[in-house]
Write a protein that holds these residues in place. Structure first.
Motif, PDB file in Angstrom:
ATOM      1  N   PHE A   1       0.874  -1.174   0.000  1.00  0.00           N
ATOM      2  CA  PHE A   1       0.000   0.000   0.000  1.00  0.00           C
ATOM      3  C   PHE A   1       0.909   1.220   0.000  1.00  0.00           C
ATOM      4  N   ALA A   2       1.114   1.785  -1.206  1.00  0.00           N
ATOM      5  CA  ALA A   2       1.984   2.950  -1.359  1.00  0.00           C
ATOM      6  C   ALA A   2       1.219   4.197  -0.926  1.00  0.00           C
ATOM      7  N   GLN A   3       1.655   4.827   0.161  1.00  0.00           N
ATOM      8  CA  GLN A   3       0.991   6.019   0.692  1.00  0.00           C
ATOM      9  C   GLN A   3       1.817   7.249   0.309  1.00  0.00           C
ATOM     10  N   ILE A   4       1.349   7.937  -0.740  1.00  0.00           N
ATOM     11  CA  ILE A   4       2.090   9.083  -1.274  1.00  0.00           C
ATOM     12  C   ILE A   4       1.863  10.293  -0.373  1.00  0.00           C
ATOM     13  N   THR A   5       2.977  10.830   0.154  1.00  0.00           N
ATOM     14  CA  THR A   5       2.905  12.012   1.037  1.00  0.00           C
ATOM     15  C   THR A   5       3.684  13.195   0.473  1.00  0.00           C
ATOM     16  N   ALA A   6       4.272  13.024  -0.726  1.00  0.00           N
ATOM     17  CA  ALA A   6       5.089  14.096  -1.312  1.00  0.00           C
ATOM     18  C   ALA A   6       4.195  15.247  -1.766  1.00  0.00           C
ATOM     19  N   THR A   7       4.519  16.456  -1.334  1.00  0.00           N
ATOM     20  CA  THR A   7       3.734  17.629  -1.718  1.00  0.00           C
ATOM     21  C   THR A   7       4.538  18.628  -2.558  1.00  0.00           C
ATOM     22  N   ALA A   8       5.863  18.554  -2.467  1.00  0.00           N
ATOM     23  CA  ALA A   8       6.697  19.520  -3.182  1.00  0.00           C
ATOM     24  C   ALA A   8       6.735  19.241  -4.674  1.00  0.00           C
ATOM     25  N   ALA A   9       6.674  17.987  -5.052  1.00  0.00           N
ATOM     26  CA  ALA A   9       6.760  17.623  -6.474  1.00  0.00           C
ATOM     27  C   ALA A   9       6.009  16.322  -6.686  1.00  0.00           C
ATOM     28  N   ALA A  10       5.609  16.091  -7.943  1.00  0.00           N
ATOM     29  CA  ALA A  10       4.912  14.852  -8.293  1.00  0.00           C
ATOM     30  C   ALA A  10       5.870  13.677  -8.208  1.00  0.00           C
ATOM     31  N   VAL A  11       5.373  12.527  -7.798  1.00  0.00           N
ATOM     32  CA  VAL A  11       6.175  11.317  -7.729  1.00  0.00           C
ATOM     33  C   VAL A  11       5.527  10.240  -8.588  1.00  0.00           C
ATOM     34  N   THR A  12       6.336   9.226  -8.923  1.00  0.00           N
ATOM     35  CA  THR A  12       5.859   8.103  -9.727  1.00  0.00           C
ATOM     36  C   THR A  12       6.038   6.818  -8.939  1.00  0.00           C
TER      37      THR A  12
ATOM     38  N   ALA B   1      -2.905  16.932  -1.757  1.00  0.00           N
ATOM     39  CA  ALA B   1      -3.844  17.673  -2.600  1.00  0.00           C
ATOM     40  C   ALA B   1      -3.390  17.747  -4.052  1.00  0.00           C
ATOM     41  N   ARG B   2      -2.242  17.141  -4.373  1.00  0.00           N
ATOM     42  CA  ARG B   2      -1.737  17.202  -5.749  1.00  0.00           C
ATOM     43  C   ARG B   2      -2.598  16.344  -6.672  1.00  0.00           C
ATOM     44  N   ARG B   3      -2.583  16.715  -7.964  1.00  0.00           N
ATOM     45  CA  ARG B   3      -3.352  15.999  -8.971  1.00  0.00           C
ATOM     46  C   ARG B   3      -2.462  15.478 -10.098  1.00  0.00           C
ATOM     47  N   ASP B   4      -1.154  15.339  -9.816  1.00  0.00           N
ATOM     48  CA  ASP B   4      -0.237  14.942 -10.896  1.00  0.00           C
ATOM     49  C   ASP B   4       0.684  13.788 -10.504  1.00  0.00           C
ATOM     50  N   HIS B   5       0.428  13.100  -9.407  1.00  0.00           N
ATOM     51  CA  HIS B   5       1.193  11.884  -9.121  1.00  0.00           C
ATOM     52  C   HIS B   5       0.814  10.818 -10.158  1.00  0.00           C
ATOM     53  N   ARG B   6       1.745   9.879 -10.401  1.00  0.00           N
ATOM     54  CA  ARG B   6       1.505   8.888 -11.459  1.00  0.00           C
ATOM     55  C   ARG B   6       1.812   7.472 -10.959  1.00  0.00           C
ATOM     56  N   ILE B   7       1.195   6.512 -11.650  1.00  0.00           N
ATOM     57  CA  ILE B   7       1.491   5.086 -11.446  1.00  0.00           C
ATOM     58  C   ILE B   7       2.084   4.566 -12.750  1.00  0.00           C
TER      59      ILE B   7
ATOM     60  N   ASP C   1      -5.322  11.952 -10.782  1.00  0.00           N
ATOM     61  CA  ASP C   1      -5.732  13.352 -10.937  1.00  0.00           C
ATOM     62  C   ASP C   1      -6.736  13.803  -9.881  1.00  0.00           C
ATOM     63  N   LYS C   2      -6.852  13.019  -8.813  1.00  0.00           N
ATOM     64  CA  LYS C   2      -7.731  13.412  -7.721  1.00  0.00           C
ATOM     65  C   LYS C   2      -6.945  13.402  -6.417  1.00  0.00           C
ATOM     66  N   PRO C   3      -7.126  14.403  -5.581  1.00  0.00           N
ATOM     67  CA  PRO C   3      -6.436  14.416  -4.281  1.00  0.00           C
ATOM     68  C   PRO C   3      -7.132  13.506  -3.284  1.00  0.00           C
ATOM     69  N   ASN C   4      -6.343  13.053  -2.304  1.00  0.00           N
ATOM     70  CA  ASN C   4      -6.883  12.269  -1.188  1.00  0.00           C
ATOM     71  C   ASN C   4      -7.751  11.104  -1.678  1.00  0.00           C
ATOM     72  N   ILE C   5      -7.172  10.267  -2.523  1.00  0.00           N
ATOM     73  CA  ILE C   5      -7.896   9.121  -3.085  1.00  0.00           C
ATOM     74  C   ILE C   5      -7.003   7.882  -2.988  1.00  0.00           C
ATOM     75  N   THR C   6      -7.623   6.738  -2.825  1.00  0.00           N
ATOM     76  CA  THR C   6      -6.909   5.457  -2.804  1.00  0.00           C
ATOM     77  C   THR C   6      -7.381   4.608  -3.968  1.00  0.00           C
ATOM     78  N   ILE C   7      -6.423   4.054  -4.715  1.00  0.00           N
ATOM     79  CA  ILE C   7      -6.724   3.235  -5.893  1.00  0.00           C
ATOM     80  C   ILE C   7      -6.182   1.830  -5.639  1.00  0.00           C
ATOM     81  N   THR C   8      -7.017   0.823  -5.864  1.00  0.00           N
ATOM     82  CA  THR C   8      -6.589  -0.574  -5.771  1.00  0.00           C
ATOM     83  C   THR C   8      -6.602  -1.177  -7.168  1.00  0.00           C
ATOM     84  N   LEU C   9      -5.476  -1.777  -7.555  1.00  0.00           N
ATOM     85  CA  LEU C   9      -5.329  -2.391  -8.880  1.00  0.00           C
ATOM     86  C   LEU C   9      -5.138  -3.888  -8.723  1.00  0.00           C
ATOM     87  N   LYS C  10      -5.794  -4.659  -9.588  1.00  0.00           N
ATOM     88  CA  LYS C  10      -5.637  -6.112  -9.609  1.00  0.00           C
ATOM     89  C   LYS C  10      -5.192  -6.542 -11.004  1.00  0.00           C
ATOM     90  N   TYR C  11      -4.116  -7.358 -11.054  1.00  0.00           N
ATOM     91  CA  TYR C  11      -3.636  -7.847 -12.354  1.00  0.00           C
ATOM     92  C   TYR C  11      -4.437  -9.089 -12.723  1.00  0.00           C
TER      93      TYR C  11
END
Length: 262
Positions: A185-196, A216-222, A241-251
């Motif tokens: 569960f990758a919990q992104i906390t970076a606010t200064a710049a977008a992370v991948t 609150a950023r809308r530019d982090h990427r997976i 592109d949404k702040p404060n959201i959790t995404i679950t992906l299944k292969y």
């Protein structure tokens, strides 16, 4: 004793499943897989262990029978030798020659029968031994093979791929570009710049990944590489592109690729 059969799993969602039915069907599949592990530990694996013990006991008994048969063959050989010596002695006396020849013939027949019986017992015991080894190897493959992950079996921790779909997620703090694995569960906390956040290039079918944008950023990427998303080419990335959201992906496999669970 008969090893209990496993309860059938529910029909999993597929590419043809309507999107509104996916959550319920996916939940049912994940729950059934969890219960499958419990059933394996409670019923199937103990049954396999009991079967292996029975086979080993039968193999031991067969080995003892083979040893007894070999002893009988040795005794029969001794009788045959004695009969041959009797026949030679009888040759010096014409009156007793016929009787001695009869005794020798009977002893030779008995020896041949004993030898044949010993060969039969030895062949049967070797067959039981090979069968026992086969069952033992199959049982060990089921217990330790690619069916259970991080599950205690007779006090031993084993790991493969199944629990990558049904285990507990591991929290991973992400404040810079990072790569994650199944059940992270990758919990992104970076606010200064977008992370991948980068997923594995070759995940196994059924593995889950969770990414949470805690900012609150809308530019982090997976980064998903060449893996399709819901059957469509993704261009290598999923934009959060949404702040404060959790995404679950299944292969789900190479054709449909990643399914967005939520």
């Amino acid at each position: 004793m008969a090893i209990p059969t496993l309860n059938p799993l529910p029909v999993p969602p597929t590419q043809a499943t309507p999107e509104q039915d996916w959550p319920d069907m996916a939940d049912a599949t994940v729950t059934a897989e969890y219960n499958l592990v419990l059933q394996l530990n409670a019923e199937t694996i103990p049954g396999i262990n009991s079967a292996v013990e029975s086979i080993n006991s039968a193999a031991l008994e067969s080995g003892q029978n083979a040893q007894a048969a070999q002893t009988s063959a040795g005794e029969a050989s001794n009788h045959k030798q004695a009969a041959q010596e009797s026949a030679e002695a009888a040759a010096t006396s014409e009156g007793n020659a016929s009787a001695s020849a009869g005794v020798a013939s009977g002893a030779a027949t008995a020896a041949g029968q004993a030898r044949d019986q010993a060969e039969q017992f030895r062949g049967e015991s070797e067959g039981f031994r090979d069968e026992a080894r086969q069952f033992r190897d199959e049982a060990q493959a089921i217990v330790i093979g690619d069916a259970i992950d991080d599950t205690a079996i007779n006090g031993t921790q084993v790991r493969s791929s199944l629990n990558d779909s049904i285990g507990n997620f591991r929290n991973v703090a992400v404040n810079a570009d990072a790569a994650i694995g199944p059940l992270d569960f990758a919990q992104i906390t970076a606010t200064a710049a977008a992370v991948t956040v980068t997923l594995p290039a070759d995940p196994l079918e059924g593995q889950l990944f969770m990414i949470g944008n805690l900012t609150a950023r809308r530019d982090h990427r997976i980064a998903v590489g060449a893996i399709p998303v819901k059957g469509q080419a993704s261009g290598g990335f999923i934009l959060i592109d949404k702040p404060n959201i959790t995404i679950t992906l299944k292969y789900t496999g190479p054709t449909y690729g990643l399914e967005v669970m939520q």
